[in-house]
Design a protein around this motif. Structure first.
Motif, PDB file in Angstrom:
ATOM      1  N   ALA A  55       0.830  -1.168   0.020  1.00  0.00           N
ATOM      2  CA  ALA A  55      -0.033  -0.204   0.073  1.00  0.00           C
ATOM      3  C   ALA A  55       1.023   1.289   0.005  1.00  0.00           C
ATOM      4  O   ALA A  55       0.330   2.314  -0.733  1.00  0.00           O
ATOM      5  CB  ALA A  55      -0.996   0.163   1.098  1.00  0.00           C
ATOM      6  N   SER A  56       1.845   1.239   0.852  1.00  0.00           N
ATOM      7  CA  SER A  56       2.640   2.387   0.665  1.00  0.00           C
ATOM      8  C   SER A  56       3.523   2.603  -0.768  1.00  0.00           C
ATOM      9  O   SER A  56       3.786   3.633  -1.013  1.00  0.00           O
ATOM     10  CB  SER A  56       4.077   2.198   1.747  1.00  0.00           C
ATOM     11  OG  SER A  56       4.980   1.270   1.394  1.00  0.00           O
ATOM     12  N   ILE A  57       3.731   1.620  -1.204  1.00  0.00           N
ATOM     13  CA  ILE A  57       4.274   1.762  -2.755  1.00  0.00           C
ATOM     14  C   ILE A  57       3.473   2.344  -3.473  1.00  0.00           C
ATOM     15  O   ILE A  57       3.756   3.243  -4.325  1.00  0.00           O
ATOM     16  CB  ILE A  57       4.825   0.331  -3.255  1.00  0.00           C
ATOM     17  CG1 ILE A  57       5.942  -0.345  -2.408  1.00  0.00           C
ATOM     18  CG2 ILE A  57       4.966   0.509  -4.589  1.00  0.00           C
ATOM     19  CD1 ILE A  57       6.639  -1.771  -2.676  1.00  0.00           C
ATOM     20  N   LEU A  58       2.075   1.751  -3.511  1.00  0.00           N
ATOM     21  CA  LEU A  58       1.003   2.389  -4.425  1.00  0.00           C
ATOM     22  C   LEU A  58       0.667   3.592  -4.224  1.00  0.00           C
ATOM     23  O   LEU A  58       0.464   4.710  -4.975  1.00  0.00           O
ATOM     24  CB  LEU A  58      -0.311   1.359  -4.291  1.00  0.00           C
ATOM     25  CG  LEU A  58       0.045  -0.053  -4.820  1.00  0.00           C
ATOM     26  CD1 LEU A  58      -1.161  -0.800  -4.468  1.00  0.00           C
ATOM     27  CD2 LEU A  58       0.582  -0.331  -6.271  1.00  0.00           C
ATOM     28  N   PHE A  59       0.690   4.081  -2.642  1.00  0.00           N
ATOM     29  CA  PHE A  59       0.434   5.395  -2.328  1.00  0.00           C
ATOM     30  C   PHE A  59       1.429   6.442  -2.896  1.00  0.00           C
ATOM     31  O   PHE A  59       1.015   7.400  -3.301  1.00  0.00           O
ATOM     32  CB  PHE A  59       0.244   5.431  -0.837  1.00  0.00           C
ATOM     33  CG  PHE A  59      -0.072   6.825  -0.504  1.00  0.00           C
ATOM     34  CD1 PHE A  59      -1.498   7.356  -0.462  1.00  0.00           C
ATOM     35  CD2 PHE A  59       0.607   7.601   0.401  1.00  0.00           C
ATOM     36  CE1 PHE A  59      -1.704   8.687  -0.097  1.00  0.00           C
ATOM     37  CE2 PHE A  59       0.481   8.842   0.922  1.00  0.00           C
ATOM     38  CZ  PHE A  59      -0.625   9.473   0.751  1.00  0.00           C
ATOM     39  N   THR A  60       2.778   6.133  -2.780  1.00  0.00           N
ATOM     40  CA  THR A  60       3.762   7.018  -2.906  1.00  0.00           C
ATOM     41  C   THR A  60       3.857   7.170  -4.556  1.00  0.00           C
ATOM     42  O   THR A  60       4.072   8.050  -5.079  1.00  0.00           O
ATOM     43  CB  THR A  60       5.071   6.574  -2.535  1.00  0.00           C
ATOM     44  OG1 THR A  60       5.390   5.149  -2.924  1.00  0.00           O
ATOM     45  CG2 THR A  60       4.938   6.784  -1.116  1.00  0.00           C
ATOM     46  N   GLY A  61       3.664   5.925  -5.123  1.00  0.00           N
ATOM     47  CA  GLY A  61       3.303   6.088  -6.516  1.00  0.00           C
ATOM     48  C   GLY A  61       2.273   7.125  -7.210  1.00  0.00           C
ATOM     49  O   GLY A  61       2.542   7.711  -8.147  1.00  0.00           O
ATOM     50  N   THR A  62       0.970   7.044  -6.496  1.00  0.00           N
ATOM     51  CA  THR A  62      -0.016   7.885  -6.732  1.00  0.00           C
ATOM     52  C   THR A  62       0.458   9.200  -6.520  1.00  0.00           C
ATOM     53  O   THR A  62       0.176  10.154  -7.298  1.00  0.00           O
ATOM     54  CB  THR A  62      -1.256   7.367  -5.762  1.00  0.00           C
ATOM     55  OG1 THR A  62      -1.442   6.114  -6.203  1.00  0.00           O
ATOM     56  CG2 THR A  62      -2.184   8.228  -6.297  1.00  0.00           C
TER      57      THR A  62
END
Length: 134
Positions: A55-62
């Motif tokens: 989730a942190s990977i996806l959030f920072t990517g967003t």
């Protein structure tokens, strides 16, 4: 805006490294597992950790995509596809543990199944990490 983008890149890189460490730890736990019940208990802690890191990977990517004014690039599309694929693979890996509660000697069969999925996850993350860091 530039500060937010640079900070997101740093957090994104640390999250990817954390995911690689957790995948490696999953391999170690899988190969050291002798019985199903202790392994299931360890996975009860590992699965939420993997979900949080993903989730942190996806959030920072967003955040990085938003700071670039939502311009879709090949890298962004690849990350969306890889994130979705990783989530599907994790669900496929963890779901059989729910149904193997009372099955004797289930760990060898599950080990072969999970080894293939974890290997696929590791390969996917390594390929995308190398592509992004080069």
């Amino acid at each position: 805006m530039n500060y937010m983008y640079n900070l997101s890149i740093i957090f994104h890189n640390y999250s990817v490294i954390s995911l690689l460490v957790l995948i490696g730890l999953n391999f170690v736990l899988l190969f050291k597992a002798e019985e199903l019940l202790p392994y299931r208990k360890k996975m009860a802690y590992m699965t939420p950790l993997i979900a949080i890191v993903l989730a942190s990977i996806l959030f920072t990517g967003t955040i990085m995509m938003a700071s670039k004014h939502l311009h879709f690039t090949l890298a962004n599309i690849a990350m969306i596809i890889i994130g979705t694929t990783f989530i599907v693979l994790e669900v496929k890996r963890v779901k059989p543990l729910k149904y193997l509660k009372n099955v004797p000697h289930a760990i060898p069969a599950y080990r072969d199944y999970a080894k293939k999925i974890i290997s696929a996850e590791l390969i996917i993350v390594m390929i995308i990490a190398v592509w992004m860091w080069i």
